[in-house]
Scaffold this motif. Structure first.
Motif, PDB file in Angstrom:
ATOM      1  N   TRP A  84       0.825  -1.223   0.118  1.00 29.57           N
ATOM      2  CA  TRP A  84       0.177  -0.155  -0.102  1.00 29.57           C
ATOM      3  C   TRP A  84       1.047   1.202   0.049  1.00 29.57           C
ATOM      4  O   TRP A  84       0.286   2.378  -0.332  1.00 29.57           O
ATOM      5  N   ALA A  85       2.070   1.096   0.410  1.00 27.95           N
ATOM      6  CA  ALA A  85       3.176   2.317   0.177  1.00 27.95           C
ATOM      7  C   ALA A  85       3.157   2.800  -1.122  1.00 27.95           C
ATOM      8  O   ALA A  85       3.572   3.703  -1.507  1.00 27.95           O
ATOM      9  N   TYR A  86       3.146   1.632  -2.001  1.00 24.75           N
ATOM     10  CA  TYR A  86       3.281   2.231  -3.542  1.00 24.75           C
ATOM     11  C   TYR A  86       2.185   2.504  -4.078  1.00 24.75           C
ATOM     12  O   TYR A  86       2.013   3.287  -4.986  1.00 24.75           O
ATOM     13  N   ILE A  87       0.888   1.879  -3.624  1.00 28.26           N
ATOM     14  CA  ILE A  87      -0.309   2.203  -4.360  1.00 28.26           C
ATOM     15  C   ILE A  87      -0.885   3.697  -3.662  1.00 28.26           C
ATOM     16  O   ILE A  87      -1.314   4.435  -4.530  1.00 28.26           O
ATOM     17  N   HIS A  88      -0.599   3.766  -2.408  1.00 28.50           N
ATOM     18  CA  HIS A  88      -1.088   5.158  -1.988  1.00 28.50           C
ATOM     19  C   HIS A  88      -0.019   6.067  -1.736  1.00 28.50           C
ATOM     20  O   HIS A  88      -0.138   7.431  -1.359  1.00 28.50           O
ATOM     21  N   GLY A  89       0.928   5.957  -2.442  1.00 26.36           N
ATOM     22  CA  GLY A  89       2.021   7.037  -2.666  1.00 26.36           C
ATOM     23  C   GLY A  89       2.875   7.279  -1.465  1.00 26.36           C
ATOM     24  O   GLY A  89       3.578   8.252  -0.821  1.00 26.36           O
TER      25      GLY A  89
END
Length: 89
Positions: A84-89
């Motif tokens: 989710w760090a990559y999905i939600h920036g």
């Protein structure tokens, strides 16, 4: 598909034996079934520590949450981040 039960122990030869047995078993399947023979071996520990386990499909599990599959290292030490760090920036 197989599951690497001891892949988190990088010193355990059981994982290499399991990979070999899995591949040997697939080799005994009748010809003509090749499209059905896609292999899935590697879980999170297999992806990170056992290049022999990389096949047609991998199953990243705990590493998707930024967690190390190994008892002697952290996700941060391995450069893992929760997806989710990559999905939600």
């Amino acid at each position: 598909m197989t599951h690497l039960a001891n892949a988190d122990d990088k010193q355990d030869a059981t994982t290499l034996k399991q990979i070999s047995l899995f591949n040997e078993t697939l080799a005994t399947l009748p010809t003509g079934l090749e499209p059905l023979n896609e292999r899935s071996i590697a879980n999170s520990a297999g992806i990170l520590a056992w290049k022999e386990a990389l096949a047609d499909w991998v199953r990243p599990g705990v590493m998707l949450y930024g967690i190390s599959p190994f008892p002697d290292s952290t996700g941060e030490q391995l450069g893992l981040k929760p997806i989710w760090a990559y999905i939600h920036g």
